[in-house]
Design a protein around this motif. Structure first.
Motif: not given
Length: 290
Positions: A122-128
């Motif tokens: 899953i992709v948090p807010y601070d992942a590119a």
């Protein structure tokens, strides 16, 4: 007489334990990722307006619902929310974890996926969105191995009598099925995998089995298309469906049946999309979900 008194005390203890079971939730919704991340905007944050009222309808008080929206939903904050929750949990409690946002396949660096070669994340807010994009090396993606480790800590605290429901309104499909689709702006996830260097000598590990109930918005090979409520409003297809059907005392079997029926009754996505439910060995069809 003494035996009867002991029996009565035992009955009272069991009843008090059942009453003492509490419900807790962590709800993550991301729609506006930073422009520097490479992720397109979606409507994951809009799902909060569906999920939170649904949880309250199922008996969760405000103080037991942790909400992380957009810039609050960093990897560190999600991790800290779970660790903070652990301090409040007791045996028999019920926990709901919800993530609405982008998902992505990430290079399997520990070998637990076998020949497949990719972990889900899953992709948090601070992942590119790409390796080495603006210097990003993948450290903020939450791969399934790491999320499972956090959730196992929850499982241990609530014990075999507790219940853990994990809802993922994201997409982990690495296929190119969305290339020719006009609706791509409303798909959660990416057709591009997050490819990282793999060290050949790295120690291989085995894949962990699931020990809770996990509800995903689509099959692993499908795209997760957002649901169009009206011309201006979109939300997660799974979040919308659950908000309609997840009521107190619904069983696992009823959830399966009603979720499939709700998907069929919603406007069809551009390509097939089916929900997926995985259950640990302790979850039977007759157990209540929340």
């Amino acid at each position: 007489m003494k035996r009867y008194f002991v029996f009565l005390l035992c009955c009272l203890f069991v009843d008090r334990s059942a009453i003492a079971a509490e419900r807790w939730a962590i709800v993550v919704g991301i729609g506006n990722y930073p422009q520097s991340s490479g992720w397109r905007p979606i409507n994951g944050d809009k799902d909060l307006d569906l999920v939170v009222p649904m949880l309250k309808k199922n008996g969760l008080p405000d103080g037991h619902i942790t909400i992380l929206a957009n810039e609050q939903a960093t990897k560190e904050n999600i991790k800290n929310a779970i660790h903070t929750l652990l301090a409040n949990l007791r045996s028999g409690d019920i926990v709901y974890f919800h993530f609405s946002g982008h998902g992505q396949l990430v290079t399997d660096v520990n070998g637990d996926e076998g020949d497949y070669g990719y972990d889900e994340s899953i992709v948090p807010y601070d992942a590119a969105s790409k390796y080495d994009f603006n210097g990003y090396k993948g450290q903020n993606h939450i791969v399934d191995d790491e999320l499972n480790k956090w959730l196992m800590a929850v499982r241990k605290r609530i014990g075999n009598n507790g219940r853990l429901l994990v809802v993922l309104d994201a997409c982990h499909s690495g296929g190119g099925s969305r290339d020719e689709c006009d609706e791509e702006d409303f798909v959660r996830g990416s057709r591009d995998c997050f490819n990282m260097p793999v060290i050949a000598s790295q120690v291989k590990s085995s894949r962990n089995s699931i020990k809770w109930m996990c509800v995903s918005a689509c099959k692993s090979y499908q795209g997760n298309y957002e649901h169009k409520i009206d011309d201006e409003t979109r939300c997660g297809r799974l979040s919308f469906a659950l908000s309609k059907i997840l009521v107190p005392n619904i069983t696992v079997r009823q959830l399966r049946e009603q979720l499939e029926r709700q998907y069929e009754n919603m406007a069809l996505p551009p390509l097939p999309q089916e929900p997926e439910i995985e259950c640990g060995p302790a979850m039977t069809d007759t157990m209540t979900v929340l």
